[in-house]
Enzyme design. Structure first.
Site, mmCIF file in Angstrom:
data_model
loop_
_atom_site.group_PDB
_atom_site.id
_atom_site.type_symbol
_atom_site.label_atom_id
_atom_site.label_comp_id
_atom_site.label_asym_id
_atom_site.label_seq_id
_atom_site.Cartn_x
_atom_site.Cartn_y
_atom_site.Cartn_z
ATOM 1 N N THR A 159 30.392 -10.524 104.263
ATOM 2 C CA THR A 159 31.289 -9.734 105.576
ATOM 3 C C THR A 159 30.602 -9.712 106.444
ATOM 4 O O THR A 159 31.042 -9.729 107.309
ATOM 5 C CB THR A 159 31.456 -8.428 105.222
ATOM 6 N N SER A 215 27.083 -3.614 101.411
ATOM 7 C CA SER A 215 28.151 -3.770 101.178
ATOM 8 C C SER A 215 28.785 -3.396 102.258
ATOM 9 O O SER A 215 29.090 -2.862 102.720
ATOM 10 C CB SER A 215 27.958 -1.841 100.069
ATOM 11 N N TYR A 218 35.042 1.711 96.087
ATOM 12 C CA TYR A 218 33.789 1.362 97.405
ATOM 13 C C TYR A 218 33.333 3.044 97.477
ATOM 14 O O TYR A 218 32.099 3.574 97.298
ATOM 15 C CB TYR A 218 34.600 1.684 98.240
ATOM 16 N N TYR A 250 16.395 8.944 90.694
ATOM 17 C CA TYR A 250 15.003 7.443 90.794
ATOM 18 C C TYR A 250 14.170 8.803 91.461
ATOM 19 O O TYR A 250 12.753 8.867 91.212
ATOM 20 C CB TYR A 250 15.407 6.805 91.476
ATOM 21 N N THR A 271 31.809 4.505 112.267
ATOM 22 C CA THR A 271 30.805 3.912 113.436
ATOM 23 C C THR A 271 31.139 2.675 113.965
ATOM 24 O O THR A 271 32.544 2.321 113.426
ATOM 25 C CB THR A 271 29.303 3.986 112.557
HETATM 26 P P1 NAD Z 1 29.107 -4.847 107.496
HETATM 27 O O1 NAD Z 1 30.284 -6.062 106.345
HETATM 28 O O2 NAD Z 1 29.460 -5.223 108.650
HETATM 29 O O3 NAD Z 1 27.840 -5.091 106.709
HETATM 30 C C1 NAD Z 1 27.685 -4.997 105.906
HETATM 31 C C2 NAD Z 1 26.835 -6.268 105.751
HETATM 32 O O4 NAD Z 1 26.048 -5.921 103.727
HETATM 33 C C3 NAD Z 1 27.314 -7.598 105.389
HETATM 34 O O5 NAD Z 1 26.414 -8.306 106.326
HETATM 35 C C4 NAD Z 1 27.304 -8.223 103.996
HETATM 36 O O6 NAD Z 1 27.260 -9.527 103.730
HETATM 37 C C5 NAD Z 1 26.196 -7.151 103.192
HETATM 38 N N1 NAD Z 1 26.225 -7.415 101.875
HETATM 39 C C6 NAD Z 1 27.862 -6.893 101.556
HETATM 40 N N2 NAD Z 1 27.518 -7.212 99.857
HETATM 41 C C7 NAD Z 1 25.721 -7.700 99.598
HETATM 42 C C8 NAD Z 1 24.963 -8.377 98.541
HETATM 43 N N3 NAD Z 1 25.886 -7.867 97.642
HETATM 44 N N4 NAD Z 1 24.266 -8.693 99.096
HETATM 45 C C9 NAD Z 1 23.319 -9.167 100.346
HETATM 46 N N5 NAD Z 1 23.963 -8.300 101.727
HETATM 47 C C10 NAD Z 1 25.318 -7.614 101.082
HETATM 48 O O7 NAD Z 1 28.903 -3.045 107.805
HETATM 49 P P2 NAD Z 1 28.721 -1.929 108.180
HETATM 50 O O8 NAD Z 1 29.892 -1.251 108.814
HETATM 51 O O9 NAD Z 1 27.488 -2.975 109.238
HETATM 52 O O10 NAD Z 1 28.690 -1.065 107.329
HETATM 53 C C11 NAD Z 1 26.460 -0.904 106.948
HETATM 54 C C12 NAD Z 1 26.567 0.149 105.827
HETATM 55 O O11 NAD Z 1 26.921 1.345 105.980
HETATM 56 C C13 NAD Z 1 27.445 -0.107 104.348
HETATM 57 O O12 NAD Z 1 26.717 0.004 103.290
HETATM 58 C C14 NAD Z 1 28.094 0.516 104.134
HETATM 59 O O13 NAD Z 1 29.124 1.392 103.100
HETATM 60 C C15 NAD Z 1 27.807 1.925 105.105
HETATM 61 N N6 NAD Z 1 29.621 2.262 106.163
HETATM 62 C C16 NAD Z 1 29.346 2.415 107.612
HETATM 63 C C17 NAD Z 1 30.020 3.085 107.990
HETATM 64 C C18 NAD Z 1 31.046 2.216 109.230
HETATM 65 O O14 NAD Z 1 31.793 3.449 109.932
HETATM 66 N N7 NAD Z 1 30.729 1.363 109.551
HETATM 67 C C19 NAD Z 1 31.142 3.837 107.845
HETATM 68 C C20 NAD Z 1 30.009 4.462 106.332
HETATM 69 C C21 NAD Z 1 29.000 4.107 105.526
#
Ligand code: NAD
Length: 335
Positions: A52, A92, A162, A176, A192
């Protein structure tokens, strides 16, 4: 700043920049975290399988002497050469349409991927950060949500890849910590937003901005009275950096406690973009939370942290970046 000095094998203290691995580095939050740690003097290794994430989020770092990138799926085994001080797990799919599109990959990133990163953290004697989510609270029974709340989550519902995936990742992280004494941090991130979000990720802010800038109707699911609390990305990064520097390891809510109705967010975006788009209403999807707001007392007390960017300022910055991404001219200057 964490551990600037590390004992070398002959016992003398060798000076080197602190080193961090950021999994999910090409994503929205991950790429901003890379920038932030480089500013703080870190050497950063970004890892991402680009499922993503987007290379353009890191394009400005090409040739940076303290940044390197590895394209890899963390659910598959890997090694990293040299020492590490921080291992940060942000990898993720994160928006509902994306984790629905990649359900098995979402489970694997949060299960196998978390184990691989935890094992790496152990081997490197580093500190681990898990990017968890407000979704672990599910459809919350208490409002606002406190870290002590265990959540009201359907273990096999349509969002379970999720929310249960993140709950498993939290369980693995704390196991851990308790079993091996691993230093860990768990941030529960609430909604965010900011520049570099994928405008097609299906989240409320990106949907409204993209629709407003392209003159399409803004789609509100439900009647618009449901609320969201929106945090600007730089506030989240401040919280993460402060949290890494303290000794506490329990989960930490990081989010903006100002709660707004979805309708008022749509109106604000229409105002800030100067768009004449109408608003249309559609049915609310199943399991969509009606309210979610962080209780940030813990972060205030332990980190001296609270969000500083209000919605008007943060949305204006995000809209300016979206205009650029959509190759639209900037907002005309008004004296
Ligand atoms: P995003 O999708 O922009 O970034 C996630 C990144 O992880 C992507 O670059 C994707 O390619 C990479 N990725 C996914 N699976 C992977 C794998 N198996 N191996 C290597 N890379 C992988 O999303 P984001 O909004 O930047 O979110 C980042 C983190 O923060 C995530 O874990 C998300 O669950 C958490 N989060 C985000 C929000 C939000 O509001 N944006 C809220 C709660 C939690």
């Amino acid at each position: 700043m964490a551990k600037l000095l590390r004992a070398s094998s002959d016992g003398s203290a060798a000076r080197r920049p602190p080193r961090a691995l950021i999994a999910g580095a090409a994503g929205f939050i991950g790429s901003h975290l890379v920038d932030r740690l480089l500013i703080e003097g870190y050497e950063v290794i970004g890892m991402d399988d680009l499922i993503t994430g987007r290379p353009c989020n890191l394009a400005h770092l090409q040739g940076h002497p303290r940044f390197s990138f590895v394209e890899h799926d963390i659910a598959r085994p890997f090694t990293v050469d040299g020492p590490l001080d921080w291992v940060m797990h942000l990898a993720s799919p994160a928006s509902p349409p994306k984790y629905q599109q990649w359900p098995v990959q979402t489970l694997e990133a949060n299960s196998f991927g978390t184990h691989h990163l935890l094992d790496l953290t152990r081997a490197k004697e580093a500190t681990f950060l898990l990017a968890s989510t407000s979704e672990v609270y599910g459809d919350p029974l208490h409002h606002p949500q406190q870290e002590e709340d265990w959540g009201n989550v359907n273990p096999n519902g349509p969002r379970s890849m999720y929310d249960e995936g993140k709950r498993y990742a939290e369980a693995a992280t704390m196991t851990y910590h308790r079993h091996y004494g691993l230093p860990v941090r768990i941030v529960r991130i609430f909604n965010t937003y900011g520049p570099r979000m994928d405008l097609h990720d299906g989240r409320i802010v990106t949907n409204f901005i993209r629709q407003a800038l392209s003159g399409e109707p803004l789609t509100i699911f439900g009647d618009g009275s449901q609320t969201r609390s929106l945090q600007y990305v730089s506030d989240l990064l401040d919280g993460i950096v402060r949290y890494m520097a303290c000794d506490d390891c329990g989960p930490m809510n990081l989010g903006n406690p100002v709660e707004r109705s979805v309708s008022s967010i749509a109106q604000m975006i229409l105002h800030l973009t100067g768009s004449a788009s109408p608003i249309v209403y559609r049915d609310l999807p199943q399991n969509d939370p009606r309210r979610r707001r962080p209780d940030i007392s813990r972060a205030r007390a332990l980190l001296g942290w609270q969000p500083r960017i209000d919605a008007e300022e943060g949305l204006a910055l995000t809209i300016a970046a979206a205009r650029e991404a959509m190759m639209l001219p900037p907002e005309p200057f008004e004296a």
